[in-house]
Design an enzyme around this catalytic site. Structure first.
Site, short mmCIF file in Angstrom:
data_model
loop_
_atom_site.label_atom_id
_atom_site.label_comp_id
_atom_site.label_asym_id
_atom_site.label_seq_id
_atom_site.Cartn_x
_atom_site.Cartn_y
_atom_site.Cartn_z
N SER A 84 25.01 53.96 69.25
CA SER A 84 24.10 53.14 69.59
C SER A 84 24.36 52.63 70.99
O SER A 84 25.51 52.44 71.20
CB SER A 84 24.43 51.86 68.61
OG SER A 84 23.56 50.74 69.12
N GLU B 222 24.77 49.56 71.64
CA GLU B 222 25.38 48.36 71.49
C GLU B 222 26.87 48.64 71.49
O GLU B 222 27.38 47.47 71.83
CB GLU B 222 25.05 47.91 69.97
CG GLU B 222 23.63 47.27 69.71
CD GLU B 222 23.46 45.83 70.28
OE1 GLU B 222 24.66 44.95 70.49
OE2 GLU B 222 22.26 45.47 70.95
N TYR C 273 28.88 45.22 64.17
CA TYR C 273 28.24 46.53 64.04
C TYR C 273 28.62 47.57 65.25
O TYR C 273 28.66 48.68 65.05
CB TYR C 273 26.66 46.35 64.21
CG TYR C 273 25.79 47.44 64.32
CD1 TYR C 273 25.48 48.27 63.56
CD2 TYR C 273 25.36 47.59 65.89
CE1 TYR C 273 24.63 49.29 63.88
CE2 TYR C 273 24.36 48.78 66.07
CZ TYR C 273 23.92 49.65 64.96
OH TYR C 273 23.36 50.57 65.36
#
Length: 350
Positions: A133, A135, A156
């Protein structure tokens, strides 16, 4: 006798998993997916492609299991023996990960290790795709490429960074075909209803249907690189068709704020942001990621990555779909775009 390729997908009931299942079925694969046991049905994104497994023509099969249970995972992998494994399953909501950090680490992080170990022990030469990801970049300066150091700013993202490095470790340590796809934000009408893009388009539809008056949101200034999910899952497949495993950043290469998405969607629907949107502090993250923008040059060169749907188109596609889902007439520009750009599209719903 023609041998049919088998693929195994974790997270098959999610946005990407359902599109990927459709893509692989369209290519003649036999597709197997991992689903969690629930007292209610959670397979709505697959209903249009699911065929009773007793049917001799069935090519989609679902298996109960959980990424927190290594024995279950190992048993499923041993019984299926797929050629390709697509690991999309995770606790994937960033804001929720702050409230459930231990669970997020267990499933999003350690779940990858459990699956990698099952693949390694199977000794069947399976190819492994990890859904990494954007992120993971967190506070790193944009634009972000495969060479950008990670700076995660949520539980996460921390779980995804752990998974990324475990994939590289298994690739280098055991010679496994294991690749990371570092995907920047990608959306569609199948996006979960609590994710901000879908929350906006669904909220507009409910306001127009007189079911709600206000839409409550958090940080409107966060900037993201947004693309269209069906185009991203095609690249997942391409990554596993390469001769050698590697890691790839996938994104459009431009960034827009949540505020821009909000204003574009409200303008398209003919509504006023000021009249219907309220800010609720509970939707803010303890630590925010301000700007994500992909540098997908490697994917352009090797995977021939040429996404067709850009930001403005994406907003219209999602808004039209949510208007129809609410029993309203779509505005139509998004629907027309799909028909024009993807006349022979392989996905059937939306």
């Amino acid at each position: 006798m023609v041998m049919v390729k088998k693929a195994f997908i974790t997270g098959i009931t999610g946005q990407d998993g359902s599109y990927l299942a459709e893509l692989l079925l369209s290519k003649g694969y036999e597709v197997h997916g991992l689903i969690r046991r629930s007292s209610t049905f959670n397979t709505s994104r697959l209903d249009h492609i699911f065929v009773d497994p007793h049917d001799p023509h069935a090519k989609l099969f679902l298996h109960y299991g959980d990424l927190s249970d290594s024995e279950q995972i190992a048993n499923v992998m041993y019984n299926i023996k797929p050629e390709e494994v697509y690991h999309l399953g995770a606790q994937s909501h960033v804001r929720v990960s702050f409230e459930t950090p231990e669970y997020t680490g267990n499933v999003t992080g350690l779940g990858t290790t459990r699956l990698l170990e099952a693949v390694r022990r199977s000794n069947h030469g399976m190819k492994f795709y990890q859904a990494s990801s954007s992120e993971m970049f967190g506070g790193a300066a944009p634009p972000q490429s495969e060479e950008t150091p990670f700076c995660p700013r949520s539980p996460y993202a921390c779980g995804k960074v752990y998974s990324y490095w475990m994939v590289k470790n298994y690739r280098e340590g055991y010679g496994m075909f294991a690749s990371n796809g570092i995907l920047f934000n990608h959306e569609s009408p199948r996006r979960g209803e609590t994710f901000v893009t879908r929350k906006i388009t669904r909220g507009i539809a409910r306001i127009l249907a007189k079911k709600e008056k206000y839409l409550y949101l958090g940080n409107l200034d966060a900037r993201r690189d947004w693309g269209y999910s069906p185009e991203y899952v095609e690249c997942m497949w391409k990554i596993l068709q390469q001769k050698t495993p590697d890691d790839y950043v996938l994104g459009i290469g431009e960034t827009h704020s949540v505020r821009e998405f909000l204003e574009a969607a409200f303008s398209y629907a003919g509504l006023s942001v000021e009249k219907h949107v309220k800010i609720d502090p509970k939707y803010f993250r303890p630590t925010e990621v301000e700007v994500l923008i992909a540098n997908p040059e490697k994917a352009r060169k090797i995977l021939h990555w040429k996404p067709k749907i850009k930001f403005a188109d994406l907003v219209k596609i999602m808004q039209d779909a949510d208007l129809r889902a609410s029993g309203l007439e779509s505005i139509g520009e998004g629907d027309a775009l799909i028909e024009k750009i993807f006349p022979d599209r392989w996905w059937k719903a939306d």
